[in-house]
Design a protein around this motif. Sequence first.
Motif, short mmCIF file in Angstrom:
data_model
loop_
_atom_site.label_atom_id
_atom_site.label_comp_id
_atom_site.label_asym_id
_atom_site.label_seq_id
_atom_site.Cartn_x
_atom_site.Cartn_y
_atom_site.Cartn_z
N UNK A 1 -0.08 -3.11 -5.88
CA UNK A 1 -1.22 -2.26 -5.54
C UNK A 1 -0.85 -1.24 -4.49
N UNK A 2 0.15 -1.57 -3.70
CA UNK A 2 0.65 -0.65 -2.67
C UNK A 2 2.17 -0.55 -2.82
N UNK A 3 2.63 0.19 -3.83
CA UNK A 3 4.06 0.20 -4.14
C UNK A 3 4.95 0.75 -3.03
N UNK A 4 4.41 1.57 -2.16
CA UNK A 4 5.24 2.13 -1.09
C UNK A 4 5.50 1.14 0.04
N UNK A 5 4.68 0.10 0.11
CA UNK A 5 4.84 -0.85 1.22
C UNK A 5 5.14 -2.27 0.76
N UNK A 6 4.74 -2.62 -0.45
CA UNK A 6 4.93 -4.00 -0.91
C UNK A 6 5.63 -4.03 -2.26
N UNK A 7 6.79 -4.66 -2.29
CA UNK A 7 7.54 -4.80 -3.54
C UNK A 7 7.10 -6.08 -4.25
N UNK A 8 7.01 -6.01 -5.57
CA UNK A 8 6.61 -7.19 -6.33
C UNK A 8 7.77 -7.81 -7.10
#
Length: 157
Positions: free
Chosen positions: A86-93
């Motif tokens: 949901x926040x690709x710039x801060x959280x990697x999945x």
Amino acid sequence: MAETVEVLVPGGRATAGPPLGPALGPLGINVKAVVDDINKKTAEFNGMSVPVTVMVDDKKNVTLTVGIPPTTALVMKEAGVEKGSGTPNTQAVGNLPLEAVIRIAKMKMESMLSYDLKTAAKEVMGTCVSVGVTVEGKTAKQAIAAVNAGEWDEQLA
């Protein structure tokens, strides 16, 4: 006159329900046979949305064209994630090894604007940015910078 139906179906799990059934039913062809054929041809993309084109000519001959799933779907499958960040710039999945990026780039090369493997890999890495997947433990932007710096030239030759 030939009729053409273009749909996105779940790989290996298409049904005679929408969107295929209502589109193919009025054409007077055996929908179940077409669906079975689609499922055989898309089985390797199980769980991913696959673009399929069904062409029916005047004599009711059916021609199937199965495309390659979107790059996003391939990245998520290779990374083993259900959905992007949901926040690709801060959280990697998830994380992709470079080999997976190269595999996806080769698979998608025909439909990309890239003229060589290096730029195709960078396009795949660009998709990783929006999904929130890292490449070799680096953010996708860092991975693209590494490609530009020639860090992986040997693998991308």
